[in-house]
Design an enzyme around this catalytic site. Structure first.
Site, mmCIF file in Angstrom:
data_model
loop_
_atom_site.group_PDB
_atom_site.id
_atom_site.type_symbol
_atom_site.label_atom_id
_atom_site.label_comp_id
_atom_site.label_asym_id
_atom_site.label_seq_id
_atom_site.Cartn_x
_atom_site.Cartn_y
_atom_site.Cartn_z
ATOM 1 N N ASP A 100 46.552 -1.768 -38.869
ATOM 2 C CA ASP A 100 45.558 -1.344 -39.538
ATOM 3 C C ASP A 100 44.213 -1.730 -39.627
ATOM 4 O O ASP A 100 42.891 -1.130 -39.673
ATOM 5 C CB ASP A 100 45.512 -1.445 -41.018
ATOM 6 C CG ASP A 100 45.719 -2.758 -41.679
ATOM 7 O OD1 ASP A 100 46.353 -3.621 -41.090
ATOM 8 O OD2 ASP A 100 44.984 -2.921 -42.498
ATOM 9 N N ASP A 103 44.783 -7.680 -38.069
ATOM 10 C CA ASP A 103 46.257 -8.105 -38.103
ATOM 11 C C ASP A 103 47.415 -7.297 -37.532
ATOM 12 O O ASP A 103 47.081 -6.339 -36.611
ATOM 13 C CB ASP A 103 46.445 -8.536 -39.509
ATOM 14 C CG ASP A 103 46.604 -7.343 -40.386
ATOM 15 O OD1 ASP A 103 46.644 -6.220 -39.725
ATOM 16 O OD2 ASP A 103 46.143 -7.383 -41.741
ATOM 17 N N TYR A 251 47.220 -3.734 -50.040
ATOM 18 C CA TYR A 251 46.772 -2.143 -50.415
ATOM 19 C C TYR A 251 47.621 -1.961 -51.669
ATOM 20 O O TYR A 251 48.469 -0.845 -51.504
ATOM 21 C CB TYR A 251 47.439 -1.320 -49.111
ATOM 22 C CG TYR A 251 46.520 -1.628 -47.829
ATOM 23 C CD1 TYR A 251 45.400 -1.075 -47.910
ATOM 24 C CD2 TYR A 251 46.948 -2.377 -46.632
ATOM 25 C CE1 TYR A 251 44.437 -1.093 -46.815
ATOM 26 C CE2 TYR A 251 46.063 -2.422 -45.722
ATOM 27 C CZ TYR A 251 44.714 -1.815 -45.622
ATOM 28 O OH TYR A 251 43.925 -1.874 -44.692
ATOM 29 N N GLU A 491 35.465 -7.816 -39.837
ATOM 30 C CA GLU A 491 36.922 -7.006 -39.425
ATOM 31 C C GLU A 491 36.785 -5.528 -39.225
ATOM 32 O O GLU A 491 36.281 -4.631 -39.985
ATOM 33 C CB GLU A 491 37.918 -7.300 -40.454
ATOM 34 C CG GLU A 491 39.330 -6.766 -39.962
ATOM 35 C CD GLU A 491 40.597 -7.366 -40.892
ATOM 36 O OE1 GLU A 491 41.470 -7.434 -40.367
ATOM 37 O OE2 GLU A 491 40.060 -7.708 -42.078
#
Length: 511
Positions: A100, A103, A251, A491
């Site tokens: 995603d 990571d 999430y 990120e």
């Protein structure tokens, strides 16, 4: 070095502080504020932006996020095969899909949303993509191939691969990954209508992409979408209830699952034209709270997207009984316009849409995508949105969306692009494991869990340029720390880029 404490809450940080940031109650006139935002002098390219180049790079980014066995035509060559045995311990093949963000976890909820938005980008703006259309379609298929694996068992959806706490305690390449690859699923006893509804939406939207390109594959996607939606609707509940320890605080479903059921039904109606889905939408509009939080759109909250998507038929004069969705969409547009009283979106001094929480660019690209999509639907119907005594035309919405895209590409107070590899100045130290660690080609020996910490803390630029990655972006004052530990700003994520693909496609044809 223990990286867990600051990093493990990163997804929650994207969600935290969801309360809208309000402007003061008194404003200069709408026209003054809007002119300031659109016309304020910013460093910019004298020749304008190369939207086609940015489009190519925004799609290329997805190849850098691939998990599994990489294909022969893989263009991001510093990446290698990874996580080839995902799901094996549970007797299923869950290799493939996308990581995603920075990571090495595969989170099904944002991956499905990414696939839906990539598909919507192709559906609405594929005609403007030129030679990049084939790569955009490949990016969709990389997502749907995985989602088909994740939904192969009836009344079950595999929603995550990898233990996020274990992963976030390490800084290592996906090719070296030795953290727990735990598999998490929802089923009849452990429902997850949110992630299942989004997965159904992704499969249905992608079936439209492949309708003429690969009819058998399109039918497979639509048939699976129907089954997954039936499961989501029949066995209701949020997936964070049964999987809280795995998916939270990364999430979590904060917004509830109701919007994903309407969203899934809307895409199934668009893909199948079956009356049952239209009737479902009409019947459940109030029950599933279609009018709630209409100014939000992202991997957890679909309300604004639902209203814009359904409004297309209303504006075409086909669905007067769905007129309330158009009214909601109009209200959403007004909530975005700078200078309108009670606006629920803040703008930075440099003109960037800003919402409280982390990874702000996800809001910028998703909301801008809806502005552009709705402006196109409005154009076909000669519609303008009435907002607080003024009128928002399709051209005005396109201007606002373009202003956001131009900010991302470098027209901002710092004069830097927030897309890696685009422009003369862009982020060098993005919060991304594979990009920040030496590639397997240059460093064949394994780099262990904690051995990567020195690269994480280094002030050196990332050795592997993740071309096309758009980072979380600057803060509300337009300041940007180009530093890995500042993950909220540095990120990239797949769901930042997915709607940007559609935006860049349109502006490459309408500069």
């Amino acid at each position: 070095l223990l990286l867990l404490t600051p990093h493990s809450c990163k997804k929650m940080a994207r969600k935290a502080c969801r309360s809208p940031a309000y402007f003061p109650a008194t404003f200069p006139s709408f026209s003054v504020i809007f002119s300031l935002l659109l016309l304020s002098p910013m460093p910019s390219s004298a020749a304008g932006h190369d939207y086609s180049n940015a489009l190519r790079k925004s799609i290329l980014f997805f190849e850098g996020q691939r998990s599994g066995k990489l294909p022969p035509d893989q263009r991001v060559r510093w990446r290698r095969d990874s996580a080839l045995h995902d799901g094996a311990a549970s007797g299923v093949d869950l290799s493939g899909g996308y990581y995603d963000a920075g990571d090495n976890i595969k989170f099904g909820f944002p991956m499905a949303f990414t696939t839906t938005l990539l598909s919507w980008s192709v559906i609405d703006f594929g005609k403007n993509m030129g030679p990049e259309l084939k790569n955009a379609v490949k990016a969709v298929k990389w997502g749907t191939d995985y989602l088909l694996k994740a939904t192969a068992v009836p009344d079950t959806v595999y929603v995550q691969v990898g233990d996020a706490f274990s992963d976030h305690n390490c800084w290592e390449r996906p090719e070296d990954m030795d953290t727990l690859r735990t598999v998490y699923k929802i089923d009849r006893a452990h429902p997850g209508s949110d992630v299942a509804g989004e997965t159904a939406a992704a499969l249905a939207a992608a079936s439209i992409v492949f309708r003429s390109r690969d009819p058998p594959y399109s039918r497979l996607l639509l048939d699976r979408a129907v089954k997954v939606f039936e499961f989501a609707d029949k066995h209701r509940g949020p997936y964070s209830a049964s999987l809280h320890s795995a998916v939270c605080p990364f999430y979590c479903d904060v917004n509830g699952y109701q919007d994903e059921l309407l969203w899934g039904a809307a895409w199934l109606h668009k893909a199948s034209r079956r009356r049952e889905y239209r009737e479902y939408i009409v019947r459940n509009e109030v029950v599933l709270r279609a009018g709630d939080t209409i100014n939000e759109f992202g991997w957890d909250n679909k309300h604004a997207g639902i209203n814009v998507l359904i409004s297309k038929e209303v504006l075409m004069g086909k669905s007067d009984d769905l007129k309330s969705f158009q009214s909601n969409a109009d209200d959403f547009i007004c909530s975005l316009l700078p200078g309108i009283s009670h606006s629920q979106v803040q703008y930075s001094p440099g003109g960037l849409i800003f919402k409280a929480g982390g990874s702000n660019m996800q809001h910028v690209t998703s909301l801008s995508f809806l502005l552009l999509a709705y402006s196109n639907y409005m154009s076909h119907a000669n519609h303008a949105v009435p907002c607080a005594g003024t009128s928002a035309s399709p051209a005005l919405l396109k201007q606002l969306a373009k202003r956001q895209v131009d900010y991302i590409l470098g027209d901002n107070p710092l004069g830097m692009s927030y897309m890696v590899g685009y422009g003369a100045r862009y982020p060098q130290r993005i919060h991304h494991r594979a990009s920040s660690l030496p590639s397997v080609e240059t460093h064949p020996a394994r780099i262990g869990c904690k051995a990567g910490s020195r690269y994480y803390l280094s002030s050196n630029p990332n050795p592997n340029v993740l071309v096309g990655a758009v980072v979380g972006g600057p803060n509300s004052s337009d300041a940007f720390p180009d530093s890995r530990p500042f993950f909220q700003e540095s990120e990239p994520t797949t769901y930042i880029n997915a709607p940007l693909v559609g935006l860049l496609a349109y502006f490459s044809g309408h500069p």
